[in-house]
Design an enzyme around this catalytic site. Structure first.
Site, PDB file in Angstrom:
ATOM      1  N   LYS A 202       0.874  -1.176   0.000  1.00  0.00           N
ATOM      2  CA  LYS A 202       0.000   0.000   0.000  1.00  0.00           C
ATOM      3  C   LYS A 202       0.914   1.229   0.000  1.00  0.00           C
ATOM      4  O   LYS A 202       1.895   1.282   0.737  1.00  0.00           O
ATOM      5  CB  LYS A 202      -0.852  -0.033   1.275  1.00  0.00           C
ATOM      6  CG  LYS A 202      -1.655   1.210   1.503  1.00  0.00           C
ATOM      7  CD  LYS A 202      -3.142   0.907   1.392  1.00  0.00           C
ATOM      8  CE  LYS A 202      -3.946   2.188   1.372  1.00  0.00           C
ATOM      9  NZ  LYS A 202      -4.858   2.248   0.218  1.00  0.00           N
ATOM     10  N   GLU A 289      12.144  -1.988   5.472  1.00  0.00           N
ATOM     11  CA  GLU A 289      13.292  -2.812   5.080  1.00  0.00           C
ATOM     12  C   GLU A 289      14.379  -2.744   6.138  1.00  0.00           C
ATOM     13  O   GLU A 289      14.370  -1.883   7.009  1.00  0.00           O
ATOM     14  CB  GLU A 289      13.875  -2.361   3.724  1.00  0.00           C
ATOM     15  CG  GLU A 289      14.527  -0.999   3.741  1.00  0.00           C
ATOM     16  CD  GLU A 289      15.579  -0.814   2.632  1.00  0.00           C
ATOM     17  OE1 GLU A 289      16.075  -1.817   2.070  1.00  0.00           O
ATOM     18  OE2 GLU A 289      15.921   0.337   2.340  1.00  0.00           O
ATOM     19  N   ARG A 293      24.102  -3.311   6.914  1.00  0.00           N
ATOM     20  CA  ARG A 293      25.427  -2.723   6.685  1.00  0.00           C
ATOM     21  C   ARG A 293      25.502  -1.396   7.415  1.00  0.00           C
ATOM     22  O   ARG A 293      24.512  -0.933   7.958  1.00  0.00           O
ATOM     23  CB  ARG A 293      25.594  -2.468   5.185  1.00  0.00           C
ATOM     24  CG  ARG A 293      24.429  -1.616   4.673  1.00  0.00           C
ATOM     25  CD  ARG A 293      24.594  -1.160   3.253  1.00  0.00           C
ATOM     26  NE  ARG A 293      23.339  -0.732   2.665  1.00  0.00           N
ATOM     27  CZ  ARG A 293      22.817   0.483   2.756  1.00  0.00           C
ATOM     28  NH1 ARG A 293      23.442   1.422   3.460  1.00  0.00           N
ATOM     29  NH2 ARG A 293      21.673   0.788   2.203  1.00  0.00           N
TER      30      ARG A 293
HETATM   31  P1  ADP Z   1      15.323   1.488  -0.806  1.00  0.00           P
HETATM   32  O1  ADP Z   1      15.819   0.106  -0.607  1.00  0.00           O
HETATM   33  O2  ADP Z   1      15.419   1.931  -2.219  1.00  0.00           O
HETATM   34  O3  ADP Z   1      15.882   2.427   0.192  1.00  0.00           O
HETATM   35  P2  ADP Z   1      12.833   1.578   0.732  1.00  0.00           P
HETATM   36  O4  ADP Z   1      11.883   0.444   0.849  1.00  0.00           O
HETATM   37  O5  ADP Z   1      13.681   1.877   1.911  1.00  0.00           O
HETATM   38  O6  ADP Z   1      13.724   1.378  -0.574  1.00  0.00           O
HETATM   39  O7  ADP Z   1      11.993   2.871   0.354  1.00  0.00           O
HETATM   40  C1  ADP Z   1      12.654   4.076  -0.011  1.00  0.00           C
HETATM   41  C2  ADP Z   1      11.688   5.241   0.193  1.00  0.00           C
HETATM   42  O8  ADP Z   1      10.525   5.086  -0.635  1.00  0.00           O
HETATM   43  C3  ADP Z   1      11.145   5.403   1.592  1.00  0.00           C
HETATM   44  O9  ADP Z   1      12.015   6.121   2.441  1.00  0.00           O
HETATM   45  C4  ADP Z   1       9.860   6.170   1.327  1.00  0.00           C
HETATM   46  O10 ADP Z   1      10.096   7.524   1.100  1.00  0.00           O
HETATM   47  C5  ADP Z   1       9.373   5.540   0.034  1.00  0.00           C
HETATM   48  N1  ADP Z   1       8.474   4.400   0.295  1.00  0.00           N
HETATM   49  C6  ADP Z   1       8.811   3.088   0.354  1.00  0.00           C
HETATM   50  N2  ADP Z   1       7.729   2.304   0.587  1.00  0.00           N
HETATM   51  C7  ADP Z   1       6.681   3.134   0.678  1.00  0.00           C
HETATM   52  C8  ADP Z   1       5.268   2.947   0.902  1.00  0.00           C
HETATM   53  N3  ADP Z   1       4.735   1.740   1.045  1.00  0.00           N
HETATM   54  N4  ADP Z   1       4.475   4.053   0.923  1.00  0.00           N
HETATM   55  C9  ADP Z   1       4.991   5.292   0.755  1.00  0.00           C
HETATM   56  N5  ADP Z   1       6.290   5.534   0.551  1.00  0.00           N
HETATM   57  C10 ADP Z   1       7.140   4.479   0.503  1.00  0.00           C
HETATM   58  P1  ADP Z   2      21.609   4.757   2.751  1.00  0.00           P
HETATM   59  O1  ADP Z   2      20.617   5.220   3.727  1.00  0.00           O
HETATM   60  O2  ADP Z   2      22.769   4.079   3.333  1.00  0.00           O
HETATM   61  O3  ADP Z   2      21.977   5.789   1.745  1.00  0.00           O
HETATM   62  P2  ADP Z   2      20.110   3.810   0.584  1.00  0.00           P
HETATM   63  O4  ADP Z   2      19.183   2.653   0.573  1.00  0.00           O
HETATM   64  O5  ADP Z   2      19.614   5.181   0.340  1.00  0.00           O
HETATM   65  O6  ADP Z   2      20.840   3.682   1.955  1.00  0.00           O
HETATM   66  O7  ADP Z   2      21.281   3.566  -0.473  1.00  0.00           O
HETATM   67  C1  ADP Z   2      21.857   2.320  -0.539  1.00  0.00           C
HETATM   68  C2  ADP Z   2      23.183   2.391  -1.197  1.00  0.00           C
HETATM   69  O8  ADP Z   2      23.028   2.470  -2.587  1.00  0.00           O
HETATM   70  C3  ADP Z   2      23.980   3.594  -0.767  1.00  0.00           C
HETATM   71  O9  ADP Z   2      25.050   3.094  -0.085  1.00  0.00           O
HETATM   72  C4  ADP Z   2      24.416   4.294  -2.010  1.00  0.00           C
HETATM   73  O10 ADP Z   2      25.826   4.388  -2.103  1.00  0.00           O
HETATM   74  C5  ADP Z   2      23.928   3.402  -3.101  1.00  0.00           C
HETATM   75  N1  ADP Z   2      23.225   4.227  -4.022  1.00  0.00           N
HETATM   76  C6  ADP Z   2      22.304   5.141  -3.727  1.00  0.00           C
HETATM   77  N2  ADP Z   2      21.890   5.756  -4.824  1.00  0.00           N
HETATM   78  C7  ADP Z   2      22.559   5.192  -5.857  1.00  0.00           C
HETATM   79  C8  ADP Z   2      22.572   5.393  -7.256  1.00  0.00           C
HETATM   80  N3  ADP Z   2      21.827   6.334  -7.830  1.00  0.00           N
HETATM   81  N4  ADP Z   2      23.382   4.613  -7.999  1.00  0.00           N
HETATM   82  C9  ADP Z   2      24.146   3.685  -7.424  1.00  0.00           C
HETATM   83  N5  ADP Z   2      24.183   3.459  -6.112  1.00  0.00           N
HETATM   84  C10 ADP Z   2      23.418   4.207  -5.340  1.00  0.00           C
HETATM   85 MG    MG Z   3      15.697   2.261   2.284  1.00  0.00          MG
END
Ligand code: ADP
Ligand code: ADP
Ligand code: MG
Length: 457
Positions: A202, A289, A293
């Protein structure tokens, strides 16, 4: 302690950070570097360095064989993966351990279980941690996707189980979009992560992003409080704070205690982060999630607790038990980190891989700049555009924002376009000052033209 020499399987600012932590523990370092990274600061600071191949990450930093072979030849006894690249690859952990080396992080089994988002959702549910309503497992066909979406209601989010860095995510407002975006998201996830597995959640409206830093030794686990990372662009964090002032004490306690329980339940080892969405209206949390690390924004948790998280993860990997008990960990003041990227904020954040011609770094109590640049350094076009992180620490949130404003005035990076002007504007913004923000706040703010280019005088 058993670790004497660490191979750093990463680059950029986090490589520098790991070298500092290792020096503090009297551990030798070997820095991996690609052909594009010969002049990198970490190569200059490490005790030794090893070339690991071409600039293209797939042929160097992402190549498990090359990285493990370089680690073996270097005589290192442990590998620190940093963040990004191979940091959440269970196959890399297995290869490192098969070579008789210590992986500084959790086991391959725990990464399989918590690094994969669908698996982590199940683990969270099993530990009674609420998740965003969504599919039970992977979505294998359109009928299944439609059924789940009808059940939870639109809008829905299509997410990659292997996702990271905000990629592989799409929002669908109706069935037509659901079908269209599912195939797009699958292609993007396959290209970015080599895994096209998708699930559906959702889409929560205007949530805050709140996460809990944990440290664990395989038996015991503790938390170092929470961070708020709601200021995001394209689902990537831009401005991060510790703690999250929107939470009351009871909610904070519950959130952090739940994260510790989940870490214990999976036998977690090392530093990790549990990420949640927070719906302020209903005061409810949903686990999204786990990052298995060290995270980019670990610095602000260090500032408010006084704990060196990178040293802790090294000690734990070396066989030590946690050096802190929960009761030892106190929250002192408020910290903010802003990500300084080599990007032009006035041109849709286009990457700007130029040469640093001059550099002025602010100093003073409560100011920290984690980075890897120096005068004359040429930013590589091959990698992430993060070049530094400006961090401030002050007695409370309002003072921290003022300190950030002041510190930003003292940070000058000549020759590059950077995100500094964005952060200067954010530090003066009324909504930021009021803490009136959520994950969908920054993009409309930018679209409304709130960021204005200063005329050169
Ligand atoms: P990533 O692995 O790319 O960091 P996340 O699952 O942590 O992916 O989601 C990244 C961002 O996307 C969240 O910080 C939030 O802003 C948005 N997001 C993720 N899931 C949802 C959701 N179910 N509803 C609204 N926003 C979301
Ligand atoms: P964090 O909160 O550690 O930044 P994210 O889920 O936002 O976690 O990012 C995960 C990892 O992916 C980060 O360590 C970053 O270096 C890498 N990353 C983020 N954005 C990109 C991108 N556009 N291309 C490649 N790697 C990326
Ligand atoms: Mg995330």
């Amino acid at each position: 302690m058993s670790i004497k020499k660490i191979f750093i399987a990463n680059r950029g600012e986090i490589a520098v950070r790991i070298i500092k932590a290792a020096k503090g523990l009297n551990i030798e370092t070997v820095q991996a570097y690609s052909d594009g990274d010969k002049e990198m600061m970490a190569v200059k600071l490490a005790d030794h360095s090893v070339n690991v191949g071409p600039a293209k990450a797939a042929d160097s930093y992402l190549n498990i064989n090359k990285m493990v072979n370089a680690a073996i030849i270097s005589g290192a006894d442990a590998v620190h993966p940093g963040y990004g690249f191979l940091a959440e690859s269970a196959d890399f952990v297995r290869a490192v351990e098969d070579a008789g080396l210590i992986f500084i992080g959790p086991s391959a089994e725990v990464i399989d279980r918590m690094g994969d988002k669908v698996a982590a959702r199940s683990a969270a549910l099993a530990a009674n941690v609420p998740v965003v309503p969504g599919s039970k497992g992977l979505i294998t066909n359109n009928d299944e996707a439609i059924e789940v979406a009808n059940e939870i209601g639109y809008p829905v989010m299509i997410k990659a189980t292997a996702g990271g860095g905000g990629r592989g995510i799409r929002v669908a407002d109706n069935q037509e979009e659901l079908i269209k975006y599912t195939s797009q998201a699958r292609a993007e996830a396959e290209a970015a992560f080599g895994d096209g597995g998708l699930y559906i959640e959702k889409a929560i409206k205007n949530p805050r992003h709140i996460e809990v830093q944990i440290l664990a030794d395989g038996t015991d686990a503790i938390h170092c409080f929470e961070r708020e990372c709601s200021v995001q662009r394209r689902r990537q964090k831009v401005w991060e704070e510790a703690g999250a002032d929107c939470l009351d004490e009871a909610t904070r306690d519950k959130l952090c205690a739940g994260a510790v329980e989940l870490a214990k339940a999976v036998g977690y080892k090392g530093a990790g982060t549990l990420e949640y969405l927070y719906d302020e209206k209903s005061n409810s949390f949903y686990f999204i999630e786990m990052n298995t690390r060290i995270q980019v924004e670990h610095t602000i948790s260090e500032m408010i607790t006084g704990i060196d998280l990178v040293q802790e993860m090294i000690k734990i990997a070396g066989g030590a038990k946690l050096s802190y008990k929960q009761a030892d960990i106190r929250r002192d003041g408020h910290a903010i980190e802003v990500r300084i990227n080599a990007e032009n904020p006035f041109m849709q954040f286009l990457p700007f891989p130029g040469k640093v011609v001059s550099l002025q770094i602010p100093t003073g109590e409560g100011i920290r700049f984690d980075h890897f640049i120096y005068e004359g350094y040429q930013i590589s076009p091959f990698y992430d555009s993060l070049i530094g992180k400006l961090i401030v620490h002050a007695p409370d949130r309002a003072a921290a924002i003022d300190k950030m404003s002041e510190a930003l005035q003292g940070l000058e990076i000549g020759g590059l376009k950077t995100t500094i002007p964005l952060h200067k504007a954010l530090a003066k913004d009324a909504a930021i000052k009021a803490g009136d923000i959520h994950t969908q706040w920054l993009e409309p703010w930018l679209d409304a033209g709130n960021l204005k280019e200063e005329k050169a005088s």
